[in-house]
Scaffold this motif. Structure first.
Motif, PDB file in Angstrom:
ATOM      1  N   ARG A  40      -4.347   8.034 -21.336  1.00 37.81           N
ATOM      2  CA  ARG A  40      -5.791   8.087 -21.070  1.00 37.81           C
ATOM      3  C   ARG A  40      -6.405   6.687 -21.009  1.00 37.81           C
ATOM      4  O   ARG A  40      -7.484   6.496 -20.448  1.00 37.81           O
ATOM      5  N   GLY A 155      -5.869   4.518 -12.583  1.00 31.59           N
ATOM      6  CA  GLY A 155      -6.332   5.872 -12.858  1.00 31.59           C
ATOM      7  C   GLY A 155      -5.894   6.862 -11.792  1.00 31.59           C
ATOM      8  O   GLY A 155      -5.442   7.970 -12.105  1.00 31.59           O
ATOM      9  N   SER A 159      -3.145  10.017 -12.309  1.00 30.31           N
ATOM     10  CA  SER A 159      -3.664  11.372 -12.098  1.00 30.31           C
ATOM     11  C   SER A 159      -2.657  12.276 -11.393  1.00 30.31           C
ATOM     12  O   SER A 159      -2.815  13.499 -11.389  1.00 30.31           O
ATOM     13  N   HIS A 160      -1.604  11.700 -10.813  1.00 29.66           N
ATOM     14  CA  HIS A 160      -0.573  12.532 -10.179  1.00 29.66           C
ATOM     15  C   HIS A 160       0.137  13.423 -11.193  1.00 29.66           C
ATOM     16  O   HIS A 160       0.710  14.451 -10.822  1.00 29.66           O
ATOM     17  N   GLN A 162      -1.175  15.291 -13.179  1.00 28.78           N
ATOM     18  CA  GLN A 162      -1.941  16.522 -13.357  1.00 28.78           C
ATOM     19  C   GLN A 162      -1.469  17.639 -12.438  1.00 28.78           C
ATOM     20  O   GLN A 162      -1.571  18.811 -12.770  1.00 28.78           O
ATOM     21  N   LEU A 188      -8.716  13.362 -19.395  1.00 28.20           N
ATOM     22  CA  LEU A 188      -8.812  13.146 -17.956  1.00 28.20           C
ATOM     23  C   LEU A 188     -10.201  12.632 -17.582  1.00 28.20           C
ATOM     24  O   LEU A 188     -10.337  11.754 -16.729  1.00 28.20           O
ATOM     25  N   PHE A 192     -11.134   9.056 -15.808  1.00 28.31           N
ATOM     26  CA  PHE A 192     -11.971   8.933 -14.613  1.00 28.31           C
ATOM     27  C   PHE A 192     -13.113   7.946 -14.833  1.00 28.31           C
ATOM     28  O   PHE A 192     -13.381   7.079 -13.990  1.00 28.31           O
ATOM     29  N   SER A 195     -11.850   4.391 -15.154  1.00 26.65           N
ATOM     30  CA  SER A 195     -11.265   3.918 -13.895  1.00 26.65           C
ATOM     31  C   SER A 195     -12.328   3.477 -12.904  1.00 26.65           C
ATOM     32  O   SER A 195     -12.143   2.502 -12.164  1.00 26.65           O
ATOM     33  N   ARG A 218      -4.481   9.641  -2.308  1.00 26.79           N
ATOM     34  CA  ARG A 218      -3.798  10.321  -3.406  1.00 26.79           C
ATOM     35  C   ARG A 218      -3.218  11.657  -2.938  1.00 26.79           C
ATOM     36  O   ARG A 218      -2.088  12.021  -3.271  1.00 26.79           O
TER      37      ARG A 218
END
Length: 270
Positions: A40, A155, A159-160, A162, A188, A192, A195, A218
């Motif tokens: 995180r 960030g 996030s991939h 997830q 998360l 965000f 980031s 992404r």
């Protein structure tokens, strides 16, 4: 409350020890679960690195000029991270284009040797990054670019985890496997916020353009990873970070011609 901040500080230091070569006190409490939770704070590592690189740039530019300062800055960035993300870029390119089967691609990505595809990717990426950073510096927006690109690219890369599964199913140890499971919603959300905070320096339309472009890239990379290896590995996250960083620099070059865009130092002086 004090216990909460102490725990978060421990997670941050774990992230520093994992994603950089900066020294961390050996008393940091480690476990695979804590390392997962430390993800995180990946964007905060971007803030830390951007601050170090910005300070270095401001220190050396009066003496050696823009071009040599940018070259040394790129070298310093590699030293600070141990070329962790660049290694992921090279391994991903070698694996995805060097084999036809998922097993073969994963095997090549695990190999410590670098191939033609990885070499070409590294040369192209480092050359392009140097040119983009130089151009941002000439326009007086290098520091702004670092503080936007370093956190946001990290960030978006992390996030991939997830929406993709970890591609390696063998029992062999992998440094990034602790990050493999999805983050909790609150973690998360923090990723965000941390980031994208630097985007507040940009006009809304420019910030929105960067966010939408980053999310689009992404999505493309998520599909690409899934087609090739059915998920992601740590190398894929490094690839994603590097490509996102270059995209952000390119989009910032579009934005900096707008007089409404202020660098952080300009904003403070007002």
């Amino acid at each position: 409350m004090n216990r909460f901040f102490t725990y978060q500080l421990n997670l941050f230091l774990l992230a520093v020890s994992f994603f950089t070569r900066l020294p961390v006190h050996q008393d940091v409490n480690y476990s695979s679960q804590k390392l997962h939770q430390a993800g995180r704070h990946f964007a905060l590592i971007g803030w830390l690195l951007a601050a170090i690189l910005s300070g270095f740039y401001l220190l050396v530019i009066p003496y050696i000029g823009i071009a040599p300062s940018i070259c040394l800055l790129v070298i310093l960035s590699l030293l600070l991270t141990g070329a962790l993300h660049e290694d992921g870029l090279a391994d991903t390119c070698d694996g995805f284009w060097g084999a036809h089967t998922q097993t073969g691609k994963l095997s090549i990505m695990k190999d410590s040797q670098i191939g033609t595809y990885g070499t070409c990717a590294l040369i192209t990426m480092l050359l392009t990054k140097t040119v983009l950073l130089y151009t941002l510096a000439v326009n007086g927006h290098l520091i702004l670019g670092l503080f936007i690109a370093y956190p946001l690219s990290r960030g978006l890369a992390l996030s991939h985890t997830q929406h993709l599964g970890y591609a390696r199913t063998s029992a062999g140890y992998s440094k990034s496997q602790s990050l493999a499971s999805a983050m909790q919603p609150t973690a998360l959300l923090w990723l965000f916020i941390s980031s994208s905070a630097a985007l507040l320096w940009l006009p809304f339309t420019d910030a929105l353009m960067i966010v939408l472009a980053g999310l689009s890239l992404r999505y493309v990379m998520k599909c690409w990873f899934k087609v090739h290896i059915g998920g992601y590995t740590g190398d894929c996250l490094g690839f994603a970070q590097q490509v996102q960083e270059l995209l952000i620099y390119l989009l910032l070059l579009v934005s900096v011609h707008d007089d409404s865009v202020l660098s952080p130092l300009e904003a403070i002086s007002l």
